[in-house]
Design an enzyme around this catalytic site. Structure first.
Site, PDB file in Angstrom:
ATOM      1  N   ILE A  92       0.915  -1.159   0.190  1.00  0.00           N
ATOM      2  CA  ILE A  92       0.063   0.007   0.104  1.00  0.00           C
ATOM      3  C   ILE A  92       1.018   1.031   0.160  1.00  0.00           C
ATOM      4  O   ILE A  92       1.572   1.499   1.188  1.00  0.00           O
ATOM      5  CB  ILE A  92      -1.123   0.041   1.220  1.00  0.00           C
ATOM      6  CG1 ILE A  92      -1.781  -1.385   1.056  1.00  0.00           C
ATOM      7  CG2 ILE A  92      -1.865   1.228   1.167  1.00  0.00           C
ATOM      8  CD1 ILE A  92      -2.501  -1.502   2.658  1.00  0.00           C
ATOM      9  N   GLU A 103       4.294  -7.892   2.862  1.00  0.00           N
ATOM     10  CA  GLU A 103       4.529  -8.823   3.882  1.00  0.00           C
ATOM     11  C   GLU A 103       4.423  -8.266   5.253  1.00  0.00           C
ATOM     12  O   GLU A 103       3.646  -9.000   6.157  1.00  0.00           O
ATOM     13  CB  GLU A 103       6.133  -8.965   4.022  1.00  0.00           C
ATOM     14  CG  GLU A 103       6.618  -9.834   2.545  1.00  0.00           C
ATOM     15  CD  GLU A 103       7.085  -8.676   1.432  1.00  0.00           C
ATOM     16  OE1 GLU A 103       6.556  -7.612   1.481  1.00  0.00           O
ATOM     17  OE2 GLU A 103       8.128  -9.091   0.990  1.00  0.00           O
ATOM     18  N   CYS A 161      11.134  -5.873   6.129  1.00  0.00           N
ATOM     19  CA  CYS A 161      10.280  -7.009   6.128  1.00  0.00           C
ATOM     20  C   CYS A 161      10.752  -8.069   6.968  1.00  0.00           C
ATOM     21  O   CYS A 161      10.366  -9.032   7.505  1.00  0.00           O
ATOM     22  CB  CYS A 161       9.495  -7.263   4.857  1.00  0.00           C
ATOM     23  SG  CYS A 161       8.518  -6.038   4.213  1.00  0.00           S
TER      24      CYS A 161
HETATM   25  N1  THU Z   1       7.512  -4.041  -1.590  1.00  0.00           N
HETATM   26  C1  THU Z   1       6.826  -4.950  -1.029  1.00  0.00           C
HETATM   27  O1  THU Z   1       5.532  -4.824  -1.006  1.00  0.00           O
HETATM   28  N2  THU Z   1       7.711  -5.799  -0.446  1.00  0.00           N
HETATM   29  C2  THU Z   1       8.909  -5.786  -0.426  1.00  0.00           C
HETATM   30  O2  THU Z   1       9.389  -6.638   0.092  1.00  0.00           O
HETATM   31  C3  THU Z   1       9.855  -5.128  -1.272  1.00  0.00           C
HETATM   32  C4  THU Z   1       8.938  -3.857  -1.849  1.00  0.00           C
HETATM   33  C5  THU Z   1       6.687  -2.653  -2.260  1.00  0.00           C
HETATM   34  C6  THU Z   1       6.826  -1.490  -1.589  1.00  0.00           C
HETATM   35  C7  THU Z   1       6.452  -0.556  -2.947  1.00  0.00           C
HETATM   36  O3  THU Z   1       5.242  -0.524  -3.062  1.00  0.00           O
HETATM   37  C8  THU Z   1       6.883  -1.383  -4.093  1.00  0.00           C
HETATM   38  O4  THU Z   1       7.183  -2.729  -3.630  1.00  0.00           O
HETATM   39  C9  THU Z   1       8.139  -0.990  -4.863  1.00  0.00           C
HETATM   40  O5  THU Z   1       9.187  -0.847  -3.921  1.00  0.00           O
END
Ligand code: THU
Length: 139
Positions: free
Chosen positions: A43, A55, A89
């Site tokens: 988000i 995560e 994460c």
């Molecule tokens: N992102 C994740 O949801 N999990 C991760 O472990 C790495 C990055 C998301 C954050 C952001 O919305 C997009 O990926 C680009 O970094």
């Protein structure tokens, strides 16, 4: 619970991603010890820095629903190779899930499996803060 069901949950959650700035959609699903699956998506927000990764959303949702013990997490991205979780994460997953199995998948269903302890060696957590001194408030 099969790995496939967990990956499917992460895949479905990915479609709910709120990622207008990066266009990078991520889905995650944590499996609790009682086999409950809780999913999450990334988000983003206009100031960028408050963005939540999939995560952490999944883990915080699970915690807020009362789960405290976890066995694995699946993470799904649309990438050439399955994408690993970011450092923040890894920290949160470690603190609340311990040495989880980490299942990474892309949309082609290529799968990689790791232990979190291998992705986050020498972690900082509550156990790290143990001290022989009785008071931590003084210098
Ligand atoms: N992102 C994740 O949801 N999990 C991760 O472990 C790495 C990055 C998301 C954050 C952001 O919305 C997009 O990926 C680009 O970094």
């Amino acid at each position: 619970m099969s790995i496939d069901a967990l990956i499917d949950a992460a895949r479905r959650a990915r479609m709910n991603a709120v990622a207008p700035f990066s266009g990078f959609l991520v889905g995650a699903a944590v499996e609790a010890r009682d086999r409950t699956i809780v999913s999450g998506c990334n988000i983003e927000n206009a100031t960028y820095g408050l963005t939540l990764c999939a995560e952490r959303v999944a883990m915080f949702k699970a915690l807020s629903e009362g789960h405290r013990h976890f066995v694995r997490v699946a993470i799904v991205t649309d990438t050439d190779a399955p994408a690993p979780p970011c450092g923040a994460c890894r920290q949160i997953l470690w603190e609340f899930g311990g040495d989880l199995e980490i299942v990474l998948a892309n949309l082609e269903r290529e799968i990689e499996r790791y232990r979190l302890a291998d992705l986050l060696p020498l972690p900082f957590d509550a156990a790290t803060m143990k001290t022989r001194r009785t008071r931590r408030t003084t210098k």
